[in-house]
Scaffold this motif. Structure first.
Motif, PDB file in Angstrom:
ATOM      1  N   LYS A   1       2.365  -9.638   6.788  1.00 17.57           N
ATOM      2  CA  LYS A   1       2.199  -8.603   5.751  1.00 17.57           C
ATOM      3  C   LYS A   1       3.447  -7.751   5.672  1.00 17.57           C
ATOM      4  O   LYS A   1       4.056  -7.409   6.701  1.00 17.57           O
ATOM      5  CB  LYS A   1       0.998  -7.737   6.117  1.00 17.57           C
ATOM      6  CG  LYS A   1       0.719  -6.578   5.173  1.00 17.57           C
ATOM      7  CD  LYS A   1      -0.496  -5.823   5.642  1.00 17.57           C
ATOM      8  CE  LYS A   1      -0.364  -4.359   5.343  1.00 17.57           C
ATOM      9  NZ  LYS A   1      -1.370  -3.557   6.011  1.00 17.57           N
TER      10      LYS A   1
ATOM     11  N   TYR B   1      -1.008  -7.954  -2.174  1.00 16.41           N
ATOM     12  CA  TYR B   1      -1.824  -7.128  -1.286  1.00 16.41           C
ATOM     13  C   TYR B   1      -2.195  -5.870  -2.057  1.00 16.41           C
ATOM     14  O   TYR B   1      -1.337  -5.109  -2.495  1.00 16.41           O
ATOM     15  CB  TYR B   1      -1.027  -6.794  -0.024  1.00 16.41           C
ATOM     16  CG  TYR B   1      -1.775  -5.944   0.967  1.00 16.41           C
ATOM     17  CD1 TYR B   1      -1.490  -4.588   1.100  1.00 16.41           C
ATOM     18  CD2 TYR B   1      -2.792  -6.493   1.753  1.00 16.41           C
ATOM     19  CE1 TYR B   1      -2.183  -3.804   2.003  1.00 16.41           C
ATOM     20  CE2 TYR B   1      -3.489  -5.707   2.654  1.00 16.41           C
ATOM     21  CZ  TYR B   1      -3.182  -4.365   2.774  1.00 16.41           C
ATOM     22  OH  TYR B   1      -3.887  -3.597   3.673  1.00 16.41           O
TER      23      TYR B   1
ATOM     24  N   GLU C   1      -4.357  -2.255  -2.653  1.00 14.65           N
ATOM     25  CA  GLU C   1      -5.011  -1.133  -1.965  1.00 14.65           C
ATOM     26  C   GLU C   1      -5.926  -0.419  -2.937  1.00 14.65           C
ATOM     27  O   GLU C   1      -5.611  -0.295  -4.122  1.00 14.65           O
ATOM     28  CB  GLU C   1      -3.951  -0.171  -1.421  1.00 14.65           C
ATOM     29  CG  GLU C   1      -3.314  -0.701  -0.154  1.00 14.65           C
ATOM     30  CD  GLU C   1      -2.485   0.329   0.572  1.00 14.65           C
ATOM     31  OE1 GLU C   1      -1.892  -0.044   1.590  1.00 14.65           O
ATOM     32  OE2 GLU C   1      -2.407   1.478   0.106  1.00 14.65           O
TER      33      GLU C   1
ATOM     34  N   GLU D   1      -7.791  -8.526   5.063  1.00 16.54           N
ATOM     35  CA  GLU D   1      -6.632  -8.517   5.962  1.00 16.54           C
ATOM     36  C   GLU D   1      -6.992  -9.117   7.324  1.00 16.54           C
ATOM     37  O   GLU D   1      -6.231  -9.911   7.881  1.00 16.54           O
ATOM     38  CB  GLU D   1      -6.167  -7.069   6.132  1.00 16.54           C
ATOM     39  CG  GLU D   1      -4.849  -6.926   6.831  1.00 16.54           C
ATOM     40  CD  GLU D   1      -4.340  -5.487   6.803  1.00 16.54           C
ATOM     41  OE1 GLU D   1      -4.821  -4.693   5.970  1.00 16.54           O
ATOM     42  OE2 GLU D   1      -3.481  -5.180   7.617  1.00 16.54           O
TER      43      GLU D   1
ATOM     44  N   TRP E   1      -1.249  -2.445  -6.530  1.00 11.18           N
ATOM     45  CA  TRP E   1      -0.565  -3.553  -5.863  1.00 11.18           C
ATOM     46  C   TRP E   1       0.538  -2.932  -5.016  1.00 11.18           C
ATOM     47  O   TRP E   1       1.566  -2.515  -5.528  1.00 11.18           O
ATOM     48  CB  TRP E   1       0.012  -4.476  -6.941  1.00 11.18           C
ATOM     49  CG  TRP E   1       0.645  -5.732  -6.425  1.00 11.18           C
ATOM     50  CD1 TRP E   1       1.195  -5.945  -5.202  1.00 11.18           C
ATOM     51  CD2 TRP E   1       0.846  -6.925  -7.176  1.00 11.18           C
ATOM     52  NE1 TRP E   1       1.692  -7.214  -5.127  1.00 11.18           N
ATOM     53  CE2 TRP E   1       1.516  -7.844  -6.317  1.00 11.18           C
ATOM     54  CE3 TRP E   1       0.532  -7.325  -8.466  1.00 11.18           C
ATOM     55  CZ2 TRP E   1       1.846  -9.125  -6.726  1.00 11.18           C
ATOM     56  CZ3 TRP E   1       0.867  -8.602  -8.874  1.00 11.18           C
ATOM     57  CH2 TRP E   1       1.527  -9.498  -8.005  1.00 11.18           C
ATOM     58  N   GLU E   2       0.315  -2.914  -3.690  1.00 19.02           N
ATOM     59  CA  GLU E   2       1.231  -2.171  -2.818  1.00 19.02           C
ATOM     60  C   GLU E   2       2.157  -3.061  -2.010  1.00 19.02           C
ATOM     61  O   GLU E   2       3.152  -2.583  -1.467  1.00 19.02           O
ATOM     62  CB  GLU E   2       0.420  -1.295  -1.845  1.00 19.02           C
ATOM     63  CG  GLU E   2      -0.331  -0.164  -2.504  1.00 19.02           C
ATOM     64  CD  GLU E   2       0.583   0.889  -3.101  1.00 19.02           C
ATOM     65  OE1 GLU E   2       1.778   0.937  -2.744  1.00 19.02           O
ATOM     66  OE2 GLU E   2       0.116   1.669  -3.943  1.00 19.02           O
ATOM     67  N   GLY E   3       1.835  -4.307  -1.846  1.00 14.73           N
ATOM     68  CA  GLY E   3       2.673  -5.153  -1.000  1.00 14.73           C
ATOM     69  C   GLY E   3       2.301  -6.618  -1.136  1.00 14.73           C
ATOM     70  O   GLY E   3       1.715  -7.041  -2.144  1.00 14.73           O
ATOM     71  N   TYR E   4       2.675  -7.371  -0.097  1.00 17.04           N
ATOM     72  CA  TYR E   4       2.441  -8.813  -0.121  1.00 17.04           C
ATOM     73  C   TYR E   4       2.043  -9.309   1.268  1.00 17.04           C
ATOM     74  O   TYR E   4       2.350  -8.688   2.286  1.00 17.04           O
ATOM     75  CB  TYR E   4       3.723  -9.569  -0.505  1.00 17.04           C
ATOM     76  CG  TYR E   4       4.246  -9.271  -1.872  1.00 17.04           C
ATOM     77  CD1 TYR E   4       5.186  -8.261  -2.071  1.00 17.04           C
ATOM     78  CD2 TYR E   4       3.807 -10.001  -2.977  1.00 17.04           C
ATOM     79  CE1 TYR E   4       5.674  -7.993  -3.342  1.00 17.04           C
ATOM     80  CE2 TYR E   4       4.300  -9.731  -4.233  1.00 17.04           C
ATOM     81  CZ  TYR E   4       5.230  -8.723  -4.406  1.00 17.04           C
ATOM     82  OH  TYR E   4       5.705  -8.465  -5.656  1.00 17.04           O
ATOM     83  N   TYR E   5       1.398 -10.464   1.252  1.00 14.83           N
ATOM     84  CA  TYR E   5       1.254 -11.254   2.458  1.00 14.83           C
ATOM     85  C   TYR E   5       2.125 -12.489   2.239  1.00 14.83           C
ATOM     86  O   TYR E   5       1.909 -13.227   1.274  1.00 14.83           O
ATOM     87  CB  TYR E   5      -0.209 -11.665   2.672  1.00 14.83           C
ATOM     88  CG  TYR E   5      -0.867 -10.942   3.798  1.00 14.83           C
ATOM     89  CD1 TYR E   5      -1.715  -9.866   3.559  1.00 14.83           C
ATOM     90  CD2 TYR E   5      -0.627 -11.301   5.121  1.00 14.83           C
ATOM     91  CE1 TYR E   5      -2.316  -9.184   4.601  1.00 14.83           C
ATOM     92  CE2 TYR E   5      -1.227 -10.625   6.169  1.00 14.83           C
ATOM     93  CZ  TYR E   5      -2.059  -9.561   5.903  1.00 14.83           C
ATOM     94  OH  TYR E   5      -2.645  -8.877   6.929  1.00 14.83           O
TER      95      TYR E   5
ATOM     96  N   GLU F   1      -7.267  -4.689   2.351  1.00 21.57           N
ATOM     97  CA  GLU F   1      -7.501  -4.247   3.731  1.00 21.57           C
ATOM     98  C   GLU F   1      -8.968  -4.449   4.093  1.00 21.57           C
ATOM     99  O   GLU F   1      -9.287  -4.980   5.150  1.00 21.57           O
ATOM    100  CB  GLU F   1      -7.111  -2.771   3.877  1.00 21.57           C
ATOM    101  CG  GLU F   1      -7.201  -2.302   5.322  1.00 21.57           C
ATOM    102  CD  GLU F   1      -6.899  -0.829   5.467  1.00 21.57           C
ATOM    103  OE1 GLU F   1      -6.949  -0.332   6.610  1.00 21.57           O
ATOM    104  OE2 GLU F   1      -6.622  -0.153   4.450  1.00 21.57           O
TER     105      GLU F   1
ATOM    106  N   GLN G   1       5.096  -4.374   3.059  1.00 18.55           N
ATOM    107  CA  GLN G   1       4.895  -3.475   1.920  1.00 18.55           C
ATOM    108  C   GLN G   1       6.197  -2.846   1.456  1.00 18.55           C
ATOM    109  O   GLN G   1       7.182  -2.841   2.209  1.00 18.55           O
ATOM    110  CB  GLN G   1       3.915  -2.354   2.309  1.00 18.55           C
ATOM    111  CG  GLN G   1       2.483  -2.885   2.417  1.00 18.55           C
ATOM    112  CD  GLN G   1       1.497  -1.840   2.918  1.00 18.55           C
ATOM    113  OE1 GLN G   1       1.429  -1.605   4.112  1.00 18.55           O
ATOM    114  NE2 GLN G   1       0.778  -1.218   2.026  1.00 18.55           N
TER     115      GLN G   1
END
Lengths: 220, 375
Positions: A218, A194, A196, A107, A204-208, A139, A220
């Motif tokens: 970023k 993204y 975690e 990150e 897989w919690e989110g995106y960039y 992260e 989420q």
């Protein structure tokens, strides 16, 4: 007479080809002199870019690979190019990136927009990393590398299979080629997965979001 | 039966010309066309192909006036100085273009498969194999390509269609942005890749009232199929990479092959297999130019002799008639490699020197031949 001269002609060509082909093999780097990383991790620490490679647990002949650990000698340097070069110079084999499966970006590294864009430009110019290498963000790269010993297989293969499994639910997986193309075209928003680390597994919690000439964002 | 009369069938002509036209065009044209025209390169392909068709019709008119292949026509209807000058020019162009083909072929092999090998070794092997193929005569090569045609073309089209799943419409929606001048330049660039049509003048055609009509009809079909393949390939390349990224790539059509992934974990290195498409097509183009480099040298050395035995001996290739062009081809390819952008250097020569001459020269053949006849 005609058949004789054809026969001599064919022999001459075959001899020339054999001589040249045998001589040209001298320059090749043998398989035993190469190593084949399957994961690249890029981070940012103490205002420097960190770089490390992950290797398969089994070598090409099925034997236990001496380079199976990913947390060996992470190097730091001013930018991606220097840290990559420095890391490769510390290995005892020539690095062959043709089997690379995943690039993991930290990150903090994604937040360094200029250095991130330099990396994309450098990889596009170098043409060493396969275009269909998956890209994901985390992260902290160290947290990810720590869980490898608890995984059923090496980290690179695990992440590749995890992302493939998520493809139906989350959409197409981003590749390095997509990033390189969008850097030039500036027409689309791309979403880097993204991940975690939770309880020795990844989620897989989110995106960039990257692209359109804008800095990575970023969500989420 | 080994005939060695330099004649090939219509089907062989069709397939040979498809290889000659589509191979190098799909390999080299897209990045340059993307730099000039972006997605509007599709119109440039259509216009350039139209120009190619007109050029072929013009060559057909010349063939009808000549009523024989160009070598024989020049020998029987023009003076020695004119014949040697024009044959010399065409010969020189054939050698330069053969050198360029060998350079591109060697570059492609080194870039995609054997990066650690020395360029000159790869080039030497390629020129050696090409010289061997040329020594076998046009009939044997035409037969090989006749057989290879479908095994090369069908996988290529199938692989290109497999890239549709990664097609992004956002990359192709911005059409009609290019200026008229850029469109014309792009069209001329496309026309350059159709310039090997010039060599149809040297094909030995069937003896008929309208000499060359069958040759023109056959090659017209070749142009049609090659243009369709090029059009499809260009649209898919722009749709997959975007015009700006495409403009910076070296061999984008090879790169796109490496992005195709088949489910089920088999056929993992299809891109290496698909390189066979350009190996065979570039090899065909190299052989075409080297063949005329040898043929024109043979023709220049041919003595005027109606004796059957002498004619037969004249058809056989002497060793120096093969070695000298081959060495020159090697030299030219090696020199091109020393430049940072040998491809652009050659395209400049082609655009400003070779192609204008190839357009004007057939007309000059007819005019000079007619003058000599009436004199």
């Amino acid at each position: 007479m005609h058949d004789m001269s054809s026969y001599i002609r064919i022999k001459f060509y075959v001899l020339c080809m054999m001589a040249v082909l045998v001589l040209s093999a001298c320059a090749a780097t043998e398989l035993e002199e190469r190593c084949f990383p399957i994961l690249t991790s890029v981070g940012f620490e103490d205002r420097k870019v960190t770089y490390a490679l992950g290797f398969p647990r089994e070598g090409l002949a099925g034997e236990e690979s001496k380079n199976s650990k990913t947390n060996v000698s992470r190097v730091k340097a001013k930018n991606f190019k220097e840290s990559k070069t420095k890391y490769e110079s510390r290995l005892n084999k020539v690095v062959d990136y043709n089997h690379l499966k995943v690039i993991v970006l930290e990150e903090d590294f994604m937040e360094q927009v200029k250095i991130y864009e330099e990396m994309i430009d450098y990889l596009a110019e170098l043409e060493e990393f396969p275009r269909n290498t998956y890209v994901c963000a985390v992260e902290d790269v160290e947290d990810l590398l720590e869980i490898e010993k608890d995984l059923p297989q090496e980290l690179g293969t695990y992440l590749e299979e995890y992302l493939n499994k998520q493809e139906n639910a989350k959409g197409d997986i981003l590749t390095l080629g997509d990033l390189m193309d969008e850097k030039e075209n500036k027409k689309m928003v791309l979403y880097i997965p993204y991940l975690e680390v939770e309880d020795s597994y990844v989620e897989w919690e989110g995106y960039y979001a990257v692209g359109m000439g804008l800095p990575p964002v970023k969500f989420q | 039966m080994y005939v060695n009369n330099g004649e090939i069938s219509s089907r062989q002509t069709f397939r040979l010309y498809v290889f000659d036209l589509m191979g190098i065009a799909t390999l080299l044209l897209p990045p340059y066309l993307a730099q000039l025209c972006g997605i509007d390169g599709i119109w440039a392909i259509l216009i350039g192909t139209g120009a190619g068709v007109l050029y072929l019709i013009y060559l057909g008119w010349v063939m009808k006036r000549m009523q024989m292949d160009a070598c024989t026509y020049l020998r029987e209807n023009t003076g020695v100085i004119f014949r040697f000058t024009t044959v010399g020019l065409v010969w020189l162009h054939s050698i330069i273009t053969a050198g360029f083909c060998a350079y591109v072929f060697s570059n492609l092999m080194q870039y995609t498969l054997v990066r650690e090998s020395k360029f000159w070794i790869i080039l030497f092997v390629i020129v050696l194999v090409a010289a061997y193929a040329v020594s076998g005569g046009i009939e044997s090569r035409a037969r090989v390509y006749e057989v290879l045609f479908l095994p090369v073309l069908i996988p290529y089209i199938a692989m290109m269609l497999a890239t549709i799943k990664d097609f992004e419409f956002v990359y192709v929606e911005d059409v009609f942005r290019v200026s008229g001048r850029q469109l014309l330049e792009g069209s001329y660039l496309v026309f350059l890749f159709l310039a090997p049509l010039f060599y149809s003048l040297f094909l030995i055609g069937e003896k008929e009232k309208n000499y060359g009509r069958n040759v023109v009809k056959t090659i017209l079909c070749s142009i049609g199929l090659s243009a369709l393949i090029l059009f499809l390939s260009y649209v898919l390349l722009v749709g997959n990479f975007g015009e700006n990224a495409l403009a910076k790539m070296r061999f984008p059509v090879v790169t796109i092959m490496s992005t195709i992934q088949f489910k089920g974990n088999f056929l993992k290195r299809m891109d290496a297999l698909m390189l066979g498409v350009w190996f065979f097509t570039l090899y065909a183009l190299l052989n075409l130019h080297l063949h005329y480099g040898v043929l024109l040298l043979k023709d220049a050395a041919l003595k005027e002799n109606k004796n059957q035995k002498a004619k037969q001996e004249g058809r056989q290739t002497k060793w120096w008639q093969l070695v000298v062009p081959s060495v020159l081809v090697f030299g030219i390819a090696y020199v091109l490699q020393q430049y940072e952008d040998g491809i652009r250097l050659f395209l400049n020569y082609y655009a400003y020197v070779a192609v204008p001459i190839m357009v004007v020269l057939p007309l000059v053949f007819v005019i000079v031949g007619r003058k000599n006849k009436s004199a």
